[in-house]
Write an enzyme that holds these catalytic residues in place. Structure first.
Site, PDB file in Angstrom:
ATOM      1  N   THR A 118     -13.474  -3.886  -6.094  1.00  0.00           N
ATOM      2  CA  THR A 118     -12.652  -4.758  -5.253  1.00  0.00           C
ATOM      3  C   THR A 118     -12.190  -3.933  -4.036  1.00  0.00           C
ATOM      4  OG1 THR A 118     -10.584  -4.066  -6.256  1.00  0.00           O
ATOM      5  CG2 THR A 118     -11.773  -5.866  -7.334  1.00  0.00           C
ATOM      6  N   ARG A 119     -11.245  -4.474  -3.284  1.00  0.00           N
ATOM      7  CA  ARG A 119     -10.674  -3.728  -2.156  1.00  0.00           C
ATOM      8  C   ARG A 119      -9.458  -2.900  -2.586  1.00  0.00           C
ATOM      9  NH1 ARG A 119      -8.875  -7.968   0.475  1.00  0.00           N
ATOM     10  NH2 ARG A 119      -7.905  -6.759   2.110  1.00  0.00           N
ATOM     11  N   LYS A 120      -9.257  -2.755  -3.906  1.00  0.00           N
ATOM     12  CA  LYS A 120      -8.131  -1.947  -4.406  1.00  0.00           C
ATOM     13  C   LYS A 120      -8.512  -0.467  -4.425  1.00  0.00           C
ATOM     14  CE  LYS A 120      -6.189  -5.787  -6.990  1.00  0.00           C
ATOM     15  NZ  LYS A 120      -5.886  -6.403  -8.286  1.00  0.00           N
ATOM     16  N   THR A 121      -8.712   0.087  -3.232  1.00  0.00           N
ATOM     17  CA  THR A 121      -9.206   1.457  -3.087  1.00  0.00           C
ATOM     18  C   THR A 121      -8.141   2.323  -2.420  1.00  0.00           C
ATOM     19  OG1 THR A 121     -10.115   0.813  -0.966  1.00  0.00           O
ATOM     20  CG2 THR A 121     -11.599   0.666  -2.864  1.00  0.00           C
ATOM     21  N   THR A 167     -11.584   1.485  -9.286  1.00  0.00           N
ATOM     22  CA  THR A 167     -11.179   2.426  -8.232  1.00  0.00           C
ATOM     23  C   THR A 167      -9.695   2.776  -8.254  1.00  0.00           C
ATOM     24  OG1 THR A 167     -10.899   0.557  -6.711  1.00  0.00           O
ATOM     25  CG2 THR A 167     -13.008   1.709  -6.623  1.00  0.00           C
TER      26      THR A 167
END
Lengths: 285, 285, 285, 285, 285, 285
Positions: free
Chosen positions: E132-135, E270
């Site tokens: 996901t964009r949870k980086t 991530t």
């Protein structure tokens, strides 16, 4: 009005820096130019207006107030005032050239795009007219946005926007099917896959292999129509979008629009257009 | 071949970044493209060649070898190979679009400039044809260099290159003489002072006040000729350069060249030109 | 007060970053320093004030209010308050060193320049005293502006400001005339051409070849005077500006000013000067 | 020779850009300057050599070969060749000014530092002579390194290098002890804590509170000596380093060195020095 | 091995700068560390190897030679040497921490991803496991690439990669259909459109409205299965991809994989993983 | 609340750019999202709150208003609102992911640190728990600050913060004493010197040679205790700080804290932690 992304605002500042460099020595020499003044941008030719968002961002960067008098995407006529700035006379003189350079180019592209879209949709109201990557290096964002304002589709902004398998790729990997399979294997499910076809056979192969879009490269209008009907007969047509490109311009766009093509793309929208004419009139209080 | 200044090489890298962004996902997906290959750029239209220095710098940035087959500033014909690259196939595909985008635009400008210079010098072999600041934001260096390659004069690159007193400045400060005196007072002795004149009186006043260059703004050829002869009679002509601009293009440049003008400047050299046509053919070994 | 160009404001931010880096750990440790305070910059030596525009820009960057108490270019005396800031105590402590480092250096240069200009103009009220490119790397803008504030001429800011043909160029190309012709051929009409002369013959040759400025390199005052009179006799003097440089400083500037030289340039204005003394007094409310 | 950190190499490139900007138009105009040539930098005054590492990095950035003929930190005499470059004549001319501007300033500082260190160590062989943060904005790295090459100590490079509690901090927080305790509480164990003292009482308080260094601010040599003996009597001397600063220069450094001070710091090392004289001689093959 | 895009190489240089800042003062102090040495990176835990491309790019940036001993994406065991560097000892010490910091994190993510992909594909060999964009801000490229090396799908890299209509969008615009129509109207044909559904009705509505992907938000495995069968019954299933996310991790991924879901996405890949253990052994020659 | 240093604000902007890139195409497509809205961040797990300063700076960068509802460093519980934003709905949606990505990671680290500090100080109230350089490249500032908010010590931020002589250095230079002497000779008096010791003999040698800190590398708690008592017996203990590291985590930190160690450092604080859970709820007016 929406503001440009931060990176684009940064780029607008670089545009100012390019022109101003160590300072506007002429304006600096004229000591009397600090007082407040206003300046109005006028259309001098008939055009689809573009570049207002950028001019507004430049005003914000340089502490000028502004007022929009016309909307982006609308047609303006010679003599129409389109935007008004207020602030220090020295600042108005300093930003004049950059604002005009942006508005003239973006309006030029929007105008050309709009003419081509209108022509194409006279024949086929659903057809999409799209730009290409044949843009001025460093100025792509503005040219793509101008295409959008003219009613066109910006197409890929960069090489990571969509897979587009070109003839060189097909030759190198050994065929359309192999290329599409490699792409499906490699890229994220979130990306579309487009594949160039040099002929009807390649188009069919690409459709069978699961391309989302087939780009009919340098097809005549007749061959486009034939590709459409063949895919339809094979019940593949609803699965894919058909795009055509190669030598399409205002003179022949209607021929292509008459076919059942989905997308017509043309590099000329961004590489060969005339700047629309605008000027700025300063009014000292 | 000379290398571009470091800042320009940096800009060429930004042009590559704009197109490639997070990666060429199509080429990356085609695993077989790592082997060595070569690629040749061919002219597809008659043009004055420009952009070779930039293409060479891009090759250097991306570890490609290159060979120049034609010289910048020379005319090339459809079918002429102009430059050859060698290196990884993936890299060749990745730089193709940027190289062509630069060469096509720069050659388009060089070609248009050269036609205009040739037309003007048929009438007056010493006349200078110059560009203006009406350039694409962020791309000025390349457009100015293309003008030079076409035989033109780049004029001011930025606002600190020369004093150019415009009508707005004159109005604000209260007259031509005051403006020129302010400039002489303010700027370094190393800079030239140019002053716009809207009519013959202003031209005379500027010459008396010590301008280095007088820019006759929107003068007809007849009025240019009259300005020349009047200044000559007043023994002021040898002290100043005469420049004219405003609506000059290929159709009327000869009329202006016939007068004893020194410099003809035209925004159309950079804001309204057609890109020359070039392509790149990849050859896998 | 005029604001510095955007690139210079960016540089001022870099100066702050250089000093603060990851944070002012001392001030951060003293929890009580958030309340509002004021701080005043005082002159501690007699000096021509410079650097106010920069200090004001730093205040703006760091959300401090400021008030100018003296004008740039004016002489100030020990004890004179020159600028006042208001804002958070922590911010005042954080910008103190940078503001003083800039003001002390710029005022040091403005003061030295002013003394030299005054000495020269005692002998020749029209003579120009100019700086050179012998500046601190990265700090040129500020040093050149300080020279201007002291009454001097900044001369070339960068290598593209003017053609300046040096002895090495002349030797390489094979003579003064060839060098000047090459320059005229190559550079835009908007640029001046200056040419170094090692002796009277070269000065004459440069004048005949059409240089705008002749730089008499390491000439004695007597030789400068002779160059002037010879050019005058040959009716070339009015066409060119005469500049001299090489070992000129406060002790001998009057000797040169007595000749009919137009410009005296000296590297010592920027490479060997003492910083003027200023301090900042914090006052907690 | 060690290479500068990457950020410093970037800064050297910026120094080149500042001078060259859009190009060296003079050298570019002289077409004959492409062939290989060599250039030698000579000392023209007696100096402690500094700036070789930077000149070497500039050579690497511009594709020049170089040879070091003298070592940084050594004394050189007028006429000594110190470094030799080989490469394109155009490049040699282009980097000349920047290399000299760096070497002259850094050697000027190294020379002044060395004189002061030598004077101080005549009296006290262990004393440290240190610089301050009174450096040219943007040029601190080079000035600090020059101090080191002259035998001095660079002191804090930035505000996060060490806690240094100044009088303003003490006043604001309400006393020396409170300030030191706040610092101990706040900063990492990896940092030293230094504290200014305006008098003997504050020095004692700082030692008791656990400062690593006490900075005796504007103390006379006699008061420095008294601070030393008092701290010794109280058995605190071995726990702290004693530093003194304020108005110390070449004329009075010996007086301070005679006391048992550990560190003498002086802003004059970097804010008031004369550039050493060097030149570069080009030799065309 | 492919090289990272230029922007990523720039970022790797910034990573080095972050750690080295003004210099590695410890290594610099040890004068003997210039000679050639070698260093080997060893695995200390079982892991899917990642970060080799980055370590190689760092080696290139710092003039080290390197040799790959294991391939990215392969499992390595404690004690396995994975990469060897050769060069100056000082440089090896300087890059050690950064290389390990990258390899440990990327391998940690690749390892976790691989475990989850393996678990999911035990149940359903075609299922895609996506990030996901949870980086980590600034480190997304590396984390996404690590996911790919572990066999996962990187999903959107940035907000312009695909349209993803979230619940907030749907609420704001007034329904799923309106949202999808707005997206189709606005974005280029080259982009896919994904739409979140909070329940079966919204999923059906999204399919009817022409979404390319339906993201079943916080659905239980049973509800996912029901969504699949309902869409199939309505003959909409072949037109869309089904993705599910929300609280999926190693413990329940198999339950989801058993349904006919196409894509399972999980932020935990991530945002919550343990770094794999690696070290570097220096060997002085 | 203190603002982050300018360089860190710049980095926060880069984090936004990484996510937004050319624009949030989904939100842009939903025309209705311009009106004012508010959004609240809620804790969803028990955590030590961190990242508020960064979220506030992001709000400032994007023209959002904000209100802090909880303080950094405090424990929050599931359901607690911690921060509230007000502004355009489109902007709120655009910054949501970045704010959460920062707050979740920083709070995860602060929470883990706090647990470890609490455990250690149960045994020894003065012990310091410190982080290492095992941080995410590009994100170190935030991770170190999170450690501080959790009650830990950030240790070295970069290689120039302190001398830390490692085993490789000792081997290369030929012994502990030589290494410490080289460091004392080379670095500024303003820096501390730490030295790794692999055994008791090296620890004693380092203390004799004058290290400020001795880092006991991979010592058992028993060996740490022995090092302490031996140094005490030799009257060296008060001169040095003792630090230990190597395999210390939550499970064994109490064993180490029971010894008279000064500092316990652990890489796991930053390389292996779970992100705390937070979400953001949008509320359209």
């Amino acid at each position: 009005m929406k503001e440009p992304p931060a990176k684009i605002v940064e780029k607008l500042q670089e545009f100012l820096d390019e022109d101003i460099r160590s300072g506007d020595i002429t304006t600096n020499a004229m000591g009397v130019l600090s007082p407040e003044a206003s300046a109005t941008i006028f259309a001098k030719s008939r055009a689809v207006l573009a570049g207002m968002e950028e001019a507004a961002a430049i005003a914000k960067l340089t502490d000028l107030e502004y007022e929009l008098l016309e909307s982006e995407g609308d047609w303006v006529s010679p003599g129409d005032p389109v935007m008004k700035f207020k602030g220090k006379a020295r600042t108005l003189l300093m930003v004049e050239r950059i604002c005009l350079n942006i508005i003239q180019r973006m309006s030029g592209i929007a105008t050309k795009t709009n003419r081509m879209v209108t022509a194409a949709r006279d024949e086929n109201p659903d057809v999409i007219v799209a730009a290409t990557r044949k843009t001025t290096p460093g100025f792509r964002y503005f040219e793509k946005r101008a295409v959008t304002l003219g009613g066109g589709d910006p197409h890929r902004y960069a090489l990571d926007d969509m897979v587009l398998i070109k003839n060189n790729h097909i030759t190198a990997i050994g065929g359309v099917t192999k290329a599409i399979e490699a792409a499906k294997q490699y890229v994220s499910f979130s990306k579309k896959i487009s594949c160039e076809a040099r002929n009807l056979d390649e188009a069919l192969e690409a459709a069978h292999a699961g391309a989302d879009i087939i780009l009919l490269d340098n097809f005549s209008p007749e061959d486009v129509a034939k590709a459409h009907s063949t895919l339809k007969k094979e019940k593949l047509r609803s699965r894919v979008l058909l795009e055509t490109s190669g030598g399409i311009n205002e003179s022949n766009v209607k021929e292509y629009a008459k076919t059942d093509i989905d997308i017509i793309s043309s590099g000329s929208l961004t590489h060969s257009y005339d700047a629309s004419d605008f000027n700025m009139i300063l009014s000292l209080d």
